[in-house]
Design an enzyme around this catalytic site. Structure first.
Site, PDB file in Angstrom:
ATOM      1  N   ARG A  21      26.545 -64.746  16.902  1.00  0.00           N
ATOM      2  CA  ARG A  21      25.980 -63.559  16.269  1.00  0.00           C
ATOM      3  C   ARG A  21      27.075 -62.878  15.439  1.00  0.00           C
ATOM      4  O   ARG A  21      28.226 -62.786  15.873  1.00  0.00           O
ATOM      5  CB  ARG A  21      25.436 -62.569  17.308  1.00  0.00           C
ATOM      6  CG  ARG A  21      24.184 -63.034  18.026  1.00  0.00           C
ATOM      7  CD  ARG A  21      22.984 -63.133  17.089  1.00  0.00           C
ATOM      8  NE  ARG A  21      21.766 -63.523  17.784  1.00  0.00           N
ATOM      9  CZ  ARG A  21      21.371 -64.762  17.995  1.00  0.00           C
ATOM     10  NH1 ARG A  21      22.135 -65.775  17.579  1.00  0.00           N
ATOM     11  NH2 ARG A  21      20.239 -65.021  18.615  1.00  0.00           N
ATOM     12  N   GLU A  72      20.063 -60.647   7.777  1.00  0.00           N
ATOM     13  CA  GLU A  72      19.415 -61.949   7.563  1.00  0.00           C
ATOM     14  C   GLU A  72      17.941 -61.737   7.229  1.00  0.00           C
ATOM     15  O   GLU A  72      17.311 -60.874   7.849  1.00  0.00           O
ATOM     16  CB  GLU A  72      19.541 -62.827   8.820  1.00  0.00           C
ATOM     17  CG  GLU A  72      20.971 -63.162   9.181  1.00  0.00           C
ATOM     18  CD  GLU A  72      21.087 -64.015  10.438  1.00  0.00           C
ATOM     19  OE1 GLU A  72      20.027 -64.336  11.032  1.00  0.00           O
ATOM     20  OE2 GLU A  72      22.202 -64.357  10.824  1.00  0.00           O
ATOM     21  N   HIS A  97      21.530 -69.551   9.323  1.00  0.00           N
ATOM     22  CA  HIS A  97      21.147 -69.410  10.730  1.00  0.00           C
ATOM     23  C   HIS A  97      20.288 -70.596  11.185  1.00  0.00           C
ATOM     24  O   HIS A  97      19.150 -70.442  11.641  1.00  0.00           O
ATOM     25  CB  HIS A  97      20.409 -68.104  10.983  1.00  0.00           C
ATOM     26  CG  HIS A  97      20.532 -67.635  12.406  1.00  0.00           C
ATOM     27  ND1 HIS A  97      20.488 -66.315  12.765  1.00  0.00           N
ATOM     28  CD2 HIS A  97      20.705 -68.324  13.574  1.00  0.00           C
ATOM     29  CE1 HIS A  97      20.622 -66.196  14.069  1.00  0.00           C
ATOM     30  NE2 HIS A  97      20.757 -67.409  14.585  1.00  0.00           N
TER      31      HIS A  97
END
Length: 314
Positions: free
Chosen positions: A233, A262, A281
């Site tokens: 993260r 994001e 991601h």
């Protein structure tokens, strides 16, 4: 039931579960793109069941209170820190999770590491532009892999490093000598880990105790030849310090799969950061994982509808 699936970026949700098993009269809507924050409440207000992709659209108390028809919230994965579970409990909203495959993030970590040390993006672009062997790559055997976190994912990454002949070390707030030894890993204090590792890879869960756990002092301690990798993260790391280290060439580069915002905005400073390999991601975005996500999400809905909910988080 009016059911909505959110943030199906790849437009695959309809094909990965037997949605025809939903009770007669159910209506299924799929949203492929993120809903603008100011439109989320109005758009989702009609739905009684929502299936959300973990940590894409946040569900704070203010949003939950603005959804009068919501009765069931299904999140992919076994936890979702972007959901206010207490607000759901207060409203009597059931929250359920799903299973997931436990290996994709560790695999992507090694994809980023290899892309960095073997210069795969640069050499691929150079080859297509007519250049042959534009630079020197590096080996991994004998180098030190430093892991920030030695849980399930960190241990998987450690095993691959050991297979490559790397010396593996680790640090985390709660790591003991016994746990490190069981994984064949040396436990170091945090400063030594950052100062002596050739590759530093982060594998912690983001929480109040770990937010910003990789600070400017840690990044400043890294060797100029070292690479930094984060598939966990963005909030675990002081992003401004990492950007500065990259722009000032105080570290060799970074492989990043996670970002503060994001999807990554087109004007994000990360897109201009030198010596980086960036992925959107992808750590959990595999067909095998999505098959589990949506299969279990459907089962969650059917179980809840029958009065016997499963995998409840709230």
């Amino acid at each position: 039931m009016k059911i909505a699936i959110l943030d199906d970026y790849q437009n695959v949700a309809r094909d990965l579960a037997e949605w025809h098993r939903l009770p007669n009269g159910s209506a299924l809507t799929v949203f492929e793109r993120p809903i603008p924050a100011e439109e989320v409440a109005g758009t989702l207000a009609p739905y009684s069941v929502l299936v959300i992709m973990r940590e894409r659209t946040p569900f704070p108390a203010s949003l939950i209170d603005a959804l009068p028809n919501l009765r069931l919230l299904v999140t992919t994965g076994g936890r979702n820190n972007a959901i206010d579970l207490e607000a759901c409990k207060a409203r009597g909203i059931t929250v359920c999770g799903t299973g997931m495959v436990g290996t994709p993030t560790a695999e992507l970590t090694w994809g980023l590491i290899l892309a960095l040390v073997k210069r795969i993006p640069q050499e691929e672009r150079g080859l297509r532009a007519g250049r042959w062997q534009a630079g020197l790559t590096q080996g991994l055997a004998g180098k030190r892999l430093g892991l920030v976190g030695l849980g399930k994912l960190g241990t998987q990454v450690a095993r691959v490093g050991q297979a490559f002949g790397m010396e593996v070390a680790a640090w985390s707030p709660n790591l003991t000598d016994e746990r490190a030894a069981a994984a064949g890993v040396a436990r170091l204090d945090k400063h030594d880990l950052f100062a002596t590792s050739d590759i530093v890879s982060v594998h912690l869960v983001l929480g109040e105790r770990t937010r910003g756990v990789v600070g400017a002092d840690d990044i400043d301690a890294m060797k100029p030849s070292a690479f930094f990798v984060n598939t966990s993260r963005a909030g675990l790391v002081d992003g401004e310090a990492l950007l500065a280290a990259l722009h000032e060439h105080r570290i060799a580069g970074a492989g990043l799969d996670v970002f503060p915002v994001e999807p990554l905005p087109v004007d994000s400073p990360w897109l201009e950061a030198p010596n980086t390999v960036l992925t959107p991601h992808l750590g959990y975005v595999t067909r095998e994982n999505y098959e589990v996500f949506y299969r279990d999400a459907l089962d969650d809905i059917l179980a809840w509808h029958s009065g016997e909910p499963v995998r409840m988080l709230a």
